[in-house]
Write a protein that holds these residues in place. Sequence first.
Motif, PDB file in Angstrom:
ATOM      1  N   PRO A   1      45.501  35.284  38.151  1.00  0.00           N
ATOM      2  CA  PRO A   1      45.528  36.484  38.646  1.00  0.00           C
ATOM      3  C   PRO A   1      44.877  37.449  37.724  1.00  0.00           C
ATOM      4  CG  PRO A   1      47.626  35.781  38.936  1.00  0.00           C
ATOM      5  CD  PRO A   1      46.922  34.690  37.811  1.00  0.00           C
TER       6      PRO A   1
ATOM      7  N   ALA B   1      41.625  39.711  38.730  1.00  0.00           N
ATOM      8  CA  ALA B   1      41.512  41.413  38.610  1.00  0.00           C
ATOM      9  C   ALA B   1      40.458  41.711  37.642  1.00  0.00           C
ATOM     10  CB  ALA B   1      42.882  41.781  37.795  1.00  0.00           C
TER      11      ALA B   1
ATOM     12  N   VAL C   1      37.306  41.911  39.735  1.00  0.00           N
ATOM     13  CA  VAL C   1      37.205  42.931  40.764  1.00  0.00           C
ATOM     14  C   VAL C   1      37.009  44.329  39.956  1.00  0.00           C
ATOM     15  CG1 VAL C   1      38.626  44.378  42.094  1.00  0.00           C
ATOM     16  CG2 VAL C   1      38.595  42.050  42.620  1.00  0.00           C
TER      17      VAL C   1
ATOM     18  N   TRP D   1      40.420  42.926  48.677  1.00  0.00           N
ATOM     19  CA  TRP D   1      41.500  42.850  47.420  1.00  0.00           C
ATOM     20  C   TRP D   1      42.540  43.949  47.652  1.00  0.00           C
ATOM     21  CZ3 TRP D   1      42.194  40.448  43.023  1.00  0.00           C
ATOM     22  CH2 TRP D   1      42.740  40.948  41.870  1.00  0.00           C
ATOM     23  N   GLU D   2      42.468  44.835  48.381  1.00  0.00           N
ATOM     24  CA  GLU D   2      43.646  45.885  48.519  1.00  0.00           C
ATOM     25  C   GLU D   2      44.703  45.181  49.528  1.00  0.00           C
ATOM     26  OE1 GLU D   2      44.505  48.313  46.671  1.00  0.00           O
ATOM     27  OE2 GLU D   2      42.693  47.953  45.414  1.00  0.00           O
TER      28      GLU D   2
ATOM     29  N   LEU E   1      45.836  42.147  49.352  1.00  0.00           N
ATOM     30  CA  LEU E   1      46.393  40.919  48.552  1.00  0.00           C
ATOM     31  C   LEU E   1      47.829  41.703  48.107  1.00  0.00           C
ATOM     32  CD1 LEU E   1      43.359  39.191  46.991  1.00  0.00           C
ATOM     33  CD2 LEU E   1      44.582  38.663  48.664  1.00  0.00           C
TER      34      LEU E   1
ATOM     35  N   ARG F   1      46.981  40.439  42.619  1.00  0.00           N
ATOM     36  CA  ARG F   1      46.068  41.295  41.943  1.00  0.00           C
ATOM     37  C   ARG F   1      46.560  41.707  40.421  1.00  0.00           C
ATOM     38  NH1 ARG F   1      47.565  44.570  46.427  1.00  0.00           N
ATOM     39  NH2 ARG F   1      48.273  46.353  45.033  1.00  0.00           N
ATOM     40  N   ASP F   2      47.403  40.959  40.142  1.00  0.00           N
ATOM     41  CA  ASP F   2      48.373  41.071  38.575  1.00  0.00           C
ATOM     42  C   ASP F   2      48.373  42.610  38.173  1.00  0.00           C
ATOM     43  OD1 ASP F   2      48.520  39.765  36.184  1.00  0.00           O
ATOM     44  OD2 ASP F   2      46.656  40.787  34.981  1.00  0.00           O
ATOM     45  N   ASP F   3      49.103  43.134  39.292  1.00  0.00           N
ATOM     46  CA  ASP F   3      49.436  44.433  39.227  1.00  0.00           C
ATOM     47  C   ASP F   3      50.888  44.714  38.826  1.00  0.00           C
ATOM     48  OD1 ASP F   3      46.930  45.747  39.559  1.00  0.00           O
ATOM     49  OD2 ASP F   3      47.258  46.165  41.709  1.00  0.00           O
TER      50      ASP F   3
ATOM     51  N   THR G   1      42.870  35.065  47.296  1.00  0.00           N
ATOM     52  CA  THR G   1      42.596  35.831  46.100  1.00  0.00           C
ATOM     53  C   THR G   1      41.192  35.229  45.232  1.00  0.00           C
ATOM     54  OG1 THR G   1      44.789  36.247  45.572  1.00  0.00           O
ATOM     55  CG2 THR G   1      43.512  36.428  43.815  1.00  0.00           C
TER      56      THR G   1
ATOM     57  N   GLN H   1      37.787  37.011  44.410  1.00  0.00           N
ATOM     58  CA  GLN H   1      37.428  36.716  43.043  1.00  0.00           C
ATOM     59  C   GLN H   1      35.951  36.291  43.015  1.00  0.00           C
ATOM     60  OE1 GLN H   1      39.738  34.563  40.203  1.00  0.00           O
ATOM     61  NE2 GLN H   1      38.070  33.827  39.273  1.00  0.00           N
TER      62      GLN H   1
ATOM     63  N   ASP I   1      49.058  41.797  54.504  1.00  0.00           N
ATOM     64  CA  ASP I   1      48.824  41.600  52.845  1.00  0.00           C
ATOM     65  C   ASP I   1      49.355  40.276  52.531  1.00  0.00           C
ATOM     66  OD1 ASP I   1      51.623  41.635  53.297  1.00  0.00           O
ATOM     67  OD2 ASP I   1      52.008  43.494  52.266  1.00  0.00           O
TER      68      ASP I   1
END
Length: 372
Positions: free
Chosen positions: A128, A132, A135, A219-220, A222, A227-229, A325, A329, A364
């Motif tokens: 992840p 990120a 992106v 991306w949004e 996911l 997204r490694d958020d 993802t 990427q 999502d």
Amino acid sequence: MRAGLVDRLAELSRGAGEPAVIVDRPDVTVVRSGGTVLKAHAPRLDPAALATRLRVAAHPLLAGILLAPLGELSPVEGRHVSRWPYGAPVAPDAPEAAPWREAGHLAARLHAVPVDRLPGPLPPMAGPANAARAVAALRATLTAPAPRIPADPVPAPGRTRASAPAASAPPHAPTPAPQRLTAPERVPAPNGTLAPDPASAGPGPAADRTAAALVLRAWERLPAWARDDEPRAQPRSLLCHGDLHLGQLVRHPAPDGPWHLIDVDDLGLGEPAWDLARPAAGYATGLIPAADWAAFLGGYRAGRGSAVAPGDDLWPPEVDVPARTLTVQLAARALVDAATGVRPLDDTDHDLLAACARIAAMGDGTGPGGAP
């Protein structure tokens, strides 16, 4: 700086034979001399984590799975360099002989290694985080002065793809793909408009922005963990490769020894389904034939891999979000490479961008059919 690094690596390896540069990129340089390979790792990698990864690769539990290094890290021209035995890579001119089943079986064996018996502390698998980072690089490219993302002319109908395994994305001719990522060529976007097909947009700044916007919109879509958020709920911590594709397999001893996995830069603890994401994304976007994906998945299941449930489902739900993802990427990385003059977009990139358009029109991935 890079020229000095290449020269120094060649000098260090010259005793084993005439040196040859295998890879020379800003982040990675690889030089081979006879039966020895020297690799200068990316400056962004933490040297302590990298040293742990090398110790893991050298551990007896990884024998026959990961290629073992020849010693520890050494500083060379301000970079951290590892030394490896040479292994024969997948033949680029024989895609029909690509070791898909063997790759799946090696992944299953890797995931089964008991991590509590390995050197530590093991870093997280970088999957992840790598997505990120790609992106973030795309966003940085968009905010740079006068961004320009060159595109190849639109391929004519009946275009052909590369027939050899490639490190950037899985090749091969298109085949029927799983429903989750495939859809009509043009699909309604979330706002009710028609999502454009980046391959038909043509070159120019407007097309550049359109392609990048599609990737960012996908991306949004996911989940936050992909997204490694934020951490994933109920995370798994198995030993993972982190960047598994056919370019990471070699025969050792060369030329016809057993297959081994190479490249420990992203090795670490994490979700094992991520190691299935690259071939899954290739299958889902039509870049890998169904037979090859089935061979990979069959090899993984035969090795009792724990990332997916047993059975014969060609699209296990566990791979769906990781595959989406990885698609985003790879598309982001392709746009950045084109914008910075590394290479123009090719047919594979256009297919990835078209897949991003379809992902952008999806949910999502947190509901039925997607990974939690």
